[in-house]
Write a protein that holds these residues in place. Structure first.
Motif, short mmCIF file in Angstrom:
data_model
loop_
_atom_site.label_atom_id
_atom_site.label_comp_id
_atom_site.label_asym_id
_atom_site.label_seq_id
_atom_site.Cartn_x
_atom_site.Cartn_y
_atom_site.Cartn_z
N HIS A 151 8.32 22.56 6.47
CA HIS A 151 7.55 21.33 5.57
C HIS A 151 8.52 20.09 5.29
CE1 HIS A 151 3.98 23.91 4.81
NE2 HIS A 151 4.98 24.79 5.09
N ALA A 152 9.76 20.09 5.36
CA ALA A 152 10.42 19.00 5.02
C ALA A 152 9.90 17.79 6.13
CB ALA A 152 12.15 19.14 5.21
N CYS A 153 9.90 18.38 7.61
CA CYS A 153 9.58 17.64 8.55
C CYS A 153 8.19 16.79 8.15
CB CYS A 153 9.43 18.41 9.86
SG CYS A 153 11.03 18.97 10.53
N PHE A 154 7.37 17.41 7.60
CA PHE A 154 5.79 16.85 7.45
C PHE A 154 6.04 16.03 6.46
CE2 PHE A 154 2.01 17.15 4.92
CZ PHE A 154 0.83 17.36 6.11
N ALA A 155 6.84 15.98 5.29
CA ALA A 155 6.95 15.06 4.39
C ALA A 155 7.75 13.89 5.21
CB ALA A 155 8.45 15.77 3.25
N VAL A 156 8.49 14.08 6.11
CA VAL A 156 9.04 12.91 6.81
C VAL A 156 8.11 12.05 7.45
CG1 VAL A 156 10.53 11.93 8.44
CG2 VAL A 156 11.24 13.95 7.01
N GLY A 157 7.13 12.69 8.03
CA GLY A 157 5.83 11.88 8.39
C GLY A 157 5.02 11.38 7.17
N ALA A 158 4.76 12.01 6.61
CA ALA A 158 4.06 11.63 5.35
C ALA A 158 4.63 10.33 4.46
CB ALA A 158 3.76 12.70 4.37
N PHE A 159 6.04 10.10 4.30
CA PHE A 159 6.29 9.24 3.58
C PHE A 159 6.47 7.85 4.55
CE2 PHE A 159 10.90 10.13 4.74
CZ PHE A 159 11.22 8.83 5.21
N ALA A 160 6.59 8.29 5.94
CA ALA A 160 6.69 7.10 7.06
C ALA A 160 5.53 6.26 7.23
CB ALA A 160 7.26 7.79 8.33
N PHE A 161 4.37 7.01 7.17
CA PHE A 161 3.19 6.12 7.77
C PHE A 161 2.89 5.32 6.49
CE2 PHE A 161 -1.45 5.48 7.25
CZ PHE A 161 -1.43 5.06 8.50
N PRO A 162 2.71 5.34 5.27
CA PRO A 162 2.33 4.40 4.11
C PRO A 162 3.42 3.03 4.59
CG PRO A 162 2.63 6.28 3.14
CD PRO A 162 3.01 6.73 4.44
N LEU A 163 4.79 3.17 5.05
CA LEU A 163 5.59 2.13 5.31
C LEU A 163 4.93 1.58 6.64
CD1 LEU A 163 9.03 3.63 4.54
CD2 LEU A 163 7.77 2.17 2.91
N ILE A 164 4.65 2.36 7.55
CA ILE A 164 4.23 1.76 8.85
C ILE A 164 3.00 0.93 8.45
CG2 ILE A 164 3.17 2.40 11.17
CD1 ILE A 164 5.17 5.08 10.96
N LEU A 165 2.10 1.46 7.77
CA LEU A 165 0.83 0.79 7.38
C LEU A 165 1.22 -0.40 6.62
CD1 LEU A 165 -2.21 0.91 7.28
CD2 LEU A 165 -1.87 2.22 5.03
N MET A 166 2.22 -0.54 5.74
CA MET A 166 2.62 -1.72 5.00
C MET A 166 2.81 -3.01 6.10
SD MET A 166 4.14 -0.50 1.45
CE MET A 166 4.82 -2.03 1.06
N MET A 167 3.58 -2.34 7.10
CA MET A 167 4.35 -3.24 8.03
C MET A 167 2.96 -3.80 8.91
SD MET A 167 8.27 -1.80 9.26
CE MET A 167 7.39 -0.19 9.43
N ILE A 168 2.20 -2.94 9.43
CA ILE A 168 0.82 -3.35 10.16
C ILE A 168 0.09 -4.35 9.42
CG2 ILE A 168 -0.97 -2.64 11.32
CD1 ILE A 168 0.58 0.06 11.86
N THR A 169 -0.11 -4.05 8.07
CA THR A 169 -1.05 -4.73 7.37
C THR A 169 -0.60 -6.12 6.68
OG1 THR A 169 -0.70 -3.57 5.32
CG2 THR A 169 -2.60 -2.82 6.90
N ARG A 170 0.56 -6.04 6.14
CA ARG A 170 1.28 -7.04 5.40
C ARG A 170 0.24 -7.93 4.79
NH1 ARG A 170 5.03 -9.61 10.28
NH2 ARG A 170 5.70 -7.43 10.81
N THR A 171 0.19 -9.15 4.85
CA THR A 171 -1.21 -9.87 3.88
C THR A 171 -2.41 -9.83 4.43
OG1 THR A 171 -0.50 -11.98 4.97
CG2 THR A 171 0.69 -11.45 2.82
N GLN A 172 -2.61 -9.15 5.58
CA GLN A 172 -3.80 -9.27 6.13
C GLN A 172 -4.61 -7.85 6.05
OE1 GLN A 172 -5.55 -11.59 7.39
NE2 GLN A 172 -3.97 -13.05 6.78
N SER A 173 -5.17 -7.32 5.08
CA SER A 173 -5.70 -6.07 5.05
C SER A 173 -6.59 -5.56 6.20
CB SER A 173 -6.77 -6.10 3.55
OG SER A 173 -7.88 -6.98 3.73
#
Length: 394
Positions: A136-158
């Protein structure tokens, strides 16, 4: 040869649980973007988050029973294909019906993955809390990584959230490939054959075991709180204005970083401290830190509440499941029934929050989760007390 197979099973199960963390928990991060893009109200948002849990419930049962007919490999591949399908629908489906089905489909894939990986790791390391906590720690790694990836992808363009969906489609296909690579050993095939030949009375013998009901109730209220917080937290901070939009989005990563730390800590402590001494501390912690989270009106105490809540909740699920390790190993359908019944909690709570939010505001809606947390703490104490007294599996 057998040891090599077990090692490969361990590594690939951990890898697919990491990618499933990204895929399954992406819905909470994508929800504000979908809400803005399609003009969705709180009640409908609560409904589709609940439909994710309905899909989880559906596959949690059938992904446990279907392997008895077609085998584990075919079963998990059948359910896991719903991940890339669901994000394709989010990309090209504009109406509410398609969005509802997409969220349902993510739940179908998530439930099957949880069933498969928990069962697989439990069969290799029966009743060992450290193994399940590491999974379940591995699941947590993926879960916290995606919001960061999403922030990098969206930046100022929602509007760039669509590229995040494309990323998730590719990740879903990759996950299917990894599931295909997980080897099955001869013992597993023989075990399935034996389970097909067992009588109905023996198959459903877990209904006579008290620990089945206590573990199920503990997981039910835990999943109420987990899905309620994960599904609504970003929307809560964004819509109340308590945190700036970018910081509100990053709260999901903060939560999952602490869940990761908590699961690794619990996995380590499980080898040193009895799990029945660890679980009560977690139960008390989630209640106290959630109160801090919802009562705070400035950034620092809010972040402290999120961090403490994430760290406290981290080991509850896996540690609770480990108490039923022998039960799950003895009865082939026990885990399916535990997970299916407990999953109703994750279905009910997001909708309750959504409907309360429509009538009384998002703060009151999210605050209602405290009731589920308090009840969960009570069941944790009951479980630990019964275990200390000794519960024998018949």
């Amino acid at each position: 040869m057998n040891d090599k197979i077990k090692r490969k099973q361990f590594i690939l199960c951990f890898a697919v649980f990491l990618t499933n963390g990204m895929l399954a928990l992406s819905i909470g991060s994508l929800l504000p973007f979908l809400r803005d893009a399609h003009g969705l109200d709180y009640a409908f948002c609560g409904l589709i988050v609940s439909l994710h849990s309905v899909g989880n419930l559906f596959s949690s049962f059938f992904s446990g029973a279907l392997p008895m007919l077609i085998g584990r490999k075919k079963s998990i591949l059948l359910f896991e294909i719903f991940f890339p399908l669901s994000f394709l629908i989010m990309l090209f489906g504009g109406n509410k019906f398609l969005l509802a089905f997409a969220f349902f489909a993510t739940g179908v894939a998530r439930g099957a993955s949880s069933n498969y990986c928990n069962t697989k790791i439990n069969s290799i390391a029966t009743g060992m809390a450290w193994a399940l906590n590491c999974l379940h720690a591995c699941f947590a790694v993926g879960a916290f990584a995606f919001p960061l990836i999403l922030m990098m992808i969206t930046r100022t363009q929602s509007t760039n959230w669509v590229y995040a969906c494309i990323f998730l489609v590719v990740l879903g296909v990759l996950t299917c490939v990894m599931y295909y690579m997980i080897p099955e050993d001869q013992d597993e095939v023989k075990e399935l054959d034996q389970k097909r030949d067992k009588s109905t009375s023996n198959t459903f013998g877990f209904f006579r075991e008290p620990i089945f009901y206590i573990v199920t109730a503990t997981l039910f209220f835990y999943l109420c709180a987990e899905q309620g917080v994960i599904g609504w937290m970003i929307t809560y901070f964004k819509d109340t204005g308590l945190l700036p939009p970018n910081l509100a989005q990053s709260t999901a990563s903060i939560l999952w970083v602490m869940i990761l730390c908590g699961r690794l800590t619990t996995a380590f402590l499980s080898t040193k401290v009895k799990k029945e001494n660890l679980l009560p501390a977690m139960g008390i912690g989630i209640v106290l830190f959630f109160i801090v989270l919802i009562m705070s009106r400035s950034t620092t105490p809010i972040v402290i509440g999120i961090m403490g809540f994430g760290f406290s909740m981290a080991g509850i699920y896996a540690t609770t499941v480990s108490f039923a390790g022998e039960l799950i190993k003895k009865y082939s359908l026990a885990w399916s029934f535990i997970l299916t019944t407990a999953s109703f909690g994750s279905i009910i709570m997001p909708s309750i929050v959504g409907f309360i939010a429509d009538d009384f505001g998002i703060a009151t809606g999210v605050g209602s989760i405290a009731i589920a947390l308090f009840i969960d703490m009570i069941f944790i104490m009951i479980l630990v007390r019964k275990v200390k007294k000794g519960i024998n599996i018949k």
